[in-house]
Design a protein around this motif. Structure first.
Motif, PDB file in Angstrom:
ATOM      1  N   ARG A 448      42.547  33.207  96.649  1.00 21.59           N
ATOM      2  CA  ARG A 448      42.531  33.056  98.039  1.00 21.59           C
ATOM      3  C   ARG A 448      41.965  34.398  98.854  1.00 21.59           C
ATOM      4  O   ARG A 448      41.931  34.501 100.057  1.00 21.59           O
ATOM      5  CB  ARG A 448      43.707  32.947  98.693  1.00 21.59           C
ATOM      6  CG  ARG A 448      44.635  31.658  98.134  1.00 21.59           C
ATOM      7  CD  ARG A 448      43.738  30.349  98.283  1.00 21.59           C
ATOM      8  NE  ARG A 448      43.912  29.923  99.256  1.00 21.59           N
ATOM      9  CZ  ARG A 448      44.694  28.999  99.896  1.00 21.59           C
ATOM     10  NH1 ARG A 448      45.596  28.491  99.339  1.00 21.59           N
ATOM     11  NH2 ARG A 448      44.855  28.535 101.241  1.00 21.59           N
ATOM     12  N   VAL A 449      41.068  35.042  98.214  1.00 26.94           N
ATOM     13  CA  VAL A 449      40.470  36.360  98.588  1.00 26.94           C
ATOM     14  C   VAL A 449      39.403  35.856  99.612  1.00 26.94           C
ATOM     15  O   VAL A 449      38.849  34.793  99.518  1.00 26.94           O
ATOM     16  CB  VAL A 449      39.853  37.120  97.545  1.00 26.94           C
ATOM     17  CG1 VAL A 449      38.504  36.402  96.837  1.00 26.94           C
ATOM     18  CG2 VAL A 449      39.447  38.607  98.170  1.00 26.94           C
ATOM     19  N   CYS A 450      39.132  36.702 100.625  1.00 27.53           N
ATOM     20  CA  CYS A 450      38.368  36.409 101.809  1.00 27.53           C
ATOM     21  C   CYS A 450      36.932  36.115 101.230  1.00 27.53           C
ATOM     22  O   CYS A 450      36.408  37.232 100.778  1.00 27.53           O
ATOM     23  CB  CYS A 450      38.420  37.488 102.858  1.00 27.53           C
ATOM     24  SG  CYS A 450      37.086  37.075 104.159  1.00 27.53           S
ATOM     25  N   MET A 451      36.227  34.937 101.275  1.00 26.86           N
ATOM     26  CA  MET A 451      34.866  35.046 100.833  1.00 26.86           C
ATOM     27  C   MET A 451      34.050  35.699 101.652  1.00 26.86           C
ATOM     28  O   MET A 451      32.793  36.161 101.367  1.00 26.86           O
ATOM     29  CB  MET A 451      34.571  33.336 100.916  1.00 26.86           C
ATOM     30  CG  MET A 451      35.145  32.854  99.751  1.00 26.86           C
ATOM     31  SD  MET A 451      34.292  30.971  99.457  1.00 26.86           S
ATOM     32  CE  MET A 451      33.970  30.541 100.955  1.00 26.86           C
ATOM     33  N   GLY A 452      34.297  35.700 102.754  1.00 23.38           N
ATOM     34  CA  GLY A 452      33.355  36.606 103.636  1.00 23.38           C
ATOM     35  C   GLY A 452      33.346  38.075 103.964  1.00 23.38           C
ATOM     36  O   GLY A 452      32.839  38.794 104.723  1.00 23.38           O
ATOM     37  N   LYS A 453      33.793  38.853 102.954  1.00 26.51           N
ATOM     38  CA  LYS A 453      33.838  40.210 102.861  1.00 26.51           C
ATOM     39  C   LYS A 453      32.479  40.615 102.628  1.00 26.51           C
ATOM     40  O   LYS A 453      32.360  42.100 103.105  1.00 26.51           O
ATOM     41  CB  LYS A 453      35.034  40.688 101.729  1.00 26.51           C
ATOM     42  CG  LYS A 453      34.638  40.548 100.232  1.00 26.51           C
ATOM     43  CD  LYS A 453      35.917  41.280  99.659  1.00 26.51           C
ATOM     44  CE  LYS A 453      35.421  41.102  97.820  1.00 26.51           C
ATOM     45  NZ  LYS A 453      36.522  41.607  97.022  1.00 26.51           N
ATOM     46  N   ALA A 454      31.470  40.561 101.839  1.00 26.82           N
ATOM     47  CA  ALA A 454      30.071  40.642 101.806  1.00 26.82           C
ATOM     48  C   ALA A 454      29.589  40.686 103.079  1.00 26.82           C
ATOM     49  O   ALA A 454      28.895  41.669 103.610  1.00 26.82           O
ATOM     50  CB  ALA A 454      29.490  39.837 100.701  1.00 26.82           C
TER      51      ALA A 454
END
Length: 505
Positions: A448-454
């Protein structure tokens, strides 16, 4: 007489329940505040206070690395537990705390990819778009970030540099974070920067929704009586404004393409990408699915990045040494502006500042709650946590761990990410890798890590490399303290700053 017997029986039952919770509860091995052993109300009060990050840190300082925060909940401060609770395989499911984030449209309750407790549904829904969120793919939308950056610097020049007005920096960084998210997502700005205001109260409604969500999430069944009751809905409606906005944009954009076609040479934004999936897999992808995907951008894109942006500007203004090292590095780099990722990705002190901001002031600063699976879990010290217990970690706690970040972990200092005098390359690499591993939990963990971190990194690095190459940005009064409210996302305000043009060498 009968009433007296009823009252006496009720008192006896209540007393027995209290004694059971205090002495015989399945979680009685875990210390914590007395009231927290009996009710979730203290958790809700702490969340409503807006400073639950401080509350959680104080609790762990007093009670240790595993603290009972409610009748069925435990908070951990040990960074080694991150990979246990937030695993990629056999992931522990999210607790019911996320359910108030559902949207009620008519009589239909809609979960989203962020808050669903169903890991299988989440993984299936996310699979078609996961590839769009690697840094290599995120760079496809860099020209759209540049568009918003140019708009921002034009407005800053016009409103604050030329006229010498004091800039409410918290407001303008929020405008940028939300407008750049919209441009990347829909190919159009919300209009905050251009109109110099909160258009259609989008930011205000989002903030109200999270101020509601934070305390209610600690006693989630209350949401059924407030926002989700079928009669009179009370309080803000979390995410509803964003959902309605997304449905409107999706319908309008598809109609524009049908009538005029897509403009030649335009940069493909995320709505474009998702509409292509609708063509290639129409059985799975409809407008509801597209909106569910877009909500990942809308829910986190504006609020979390703006929290980190505000923190970066504030702490740089509070730390002249960090500020000077950054501007010296940017001057030496002689960047083309707006700053391009290829030119800034290797700048070590810019990286240090961004890492320290994410560590010291995480954009989300509440416990990411999960449910212990059916097997239960035994801690290394032998204490057993039964299945069904709500457990979690607040990144605002682990990001201040002194064993990981040093004895000055409660101080903002980007220099901690740089190599010290006399430190070997091997020791430095190992130390920074450990710090980064823990600080990355700010974006969540596991499946469930944030996909938008990049994307968040791209926006932040480009923003500050550009702003601090162009401007001197300082607090009007260096001793001035901002205000903040931790409501899942962290909201900061009262950041009066002066902006003047720098002489670029």
């Amino acid at each position: 007489m009968a009433l007296g017997l009823v009252l006496a029986a009720s008192f006896a039952v209540a007393a027995a329940w209290v004694i059971w919770q205090l002495c015989f509860s399945r979680l009685s091995a875990f210390p914590g505040p007395l009231a927290a052993r009996l009710t979730d109300i203290p958790r809700a009060i702490a969340a409503a206070s807006g400073h639950v990050d401080d509350v959680d840190r104080r609790r762990h300082q007093k009670y240790g690395n595993a603290v009972r925060t409610g009748p069925n909940s435990i908070s951990f401060s040990d960074p080694s537990m991150i990979k246990v609770i937030y695993a990629t395989k056999n992931a522990w499911r999210k607790s019911g705390m996320y359910r108030p984030n559902d949207v009620l449209m008519g009589k239909q309750r809609m979960s989203n990819i962020f808050n669903t407790q169903d890991n299988a549904w989440h993984d299936k829904a996310i699979r078609p778009i996961r590839g769009f969120w690697s840094m290599s793919k995120v760079l496809d939308v860099e020209p759209l970030v540049d568009e918003t950056l140019k708009l921002l610097t034009h407005k800053l020049d016009q409103r604050f540099v030329s006229d010498g007005n004091v800039c409410p920096m918290d407001v303008w960084l929020s405008f940028f974070a939300w407008d750049v998210t919209a441009n990347l997502t829909f190919g159009r700005h919300y209009g905050f920067i251009e109109q110099e205001k909160d258009v259609d109260n989008l930011i205000t409604d989002s903030t109200k929704g999270l101020y509601y969500f934070a305390p209610v999430s600690q006693i989630p069944w209350i949401d059924y009586l407030l926002d989700k009751n079928p009669f009179v809905r009370i309080g803000p409606k979390p995410t509803l404004t964003g959902v309605l906005y997304a449905f409107g944009v999706v319908a309008q954009y598809q109609q524009e393409i049908k009538e005029k076609g897509k403009p030649a040479g335009s940069t493909e934004h995320y709505l474009d990408k998702y509409l292509e999936l609708k063509k290639t897999d129409p059985e799975m992808v409809d407008d509801n699915q597209i909106v569910n995907w877009l909500m990942l951008n809308i829910l986190a894109g504006g609020d979390t990045t703006s929290a980190s942006m505000r923190a970066t500007a504030y702490y740089l203004a509070k730390n002249p040494g960090n500020y000077k090292r950054l501007t010296d590095e940017l001057d030496a780099a002689r960047l083309a502006l707006p700053a391009q990722w290829k030119d800034i990705r290797g700048l070590p002190y810019l990286e240090a500042v961004m890492q320290e901001t994410i560590r010291y002031n995480p954009g989300i600063a509440m416990i990411f709650e999960r449910v212990v699976p059916e097997t239960g879990f035994t801690l290394p010290d032998g204490r057993y946590i039964p299945a069904g217990t709500n457990v979690g970690i607040n990144p605002a706690v682990t990001n201040r761990d002194k064993e990981v970040f040093g004895q000055d972990a409660d101080v903002f200092d980007a220099d901690r990410w740089m190599r010290s005098d006399g430190e070997s390359t091997e020791a430095f690499d190992a130390r920074v890798a450990r710090m980064r591993d823990v600080a990355e939990f700010t974006f969540g963990g596991g499946n469930r890590v944030c996909m938008g971190k990049a994307l968040a990194r791209l926006e932040m690095y480009k923003l500050f490399a550009t702003l601090y190459s162009l401007y001197d940005i300082k607090l009007v009064d260096p001793s001035h303290e901002w205000k903040y409210h931790d409501a899942w996302f962290v909201y900061q305000w009262d950041m009066p700053m002066t902006i003047s043009r720098r002489q670029r060498l």
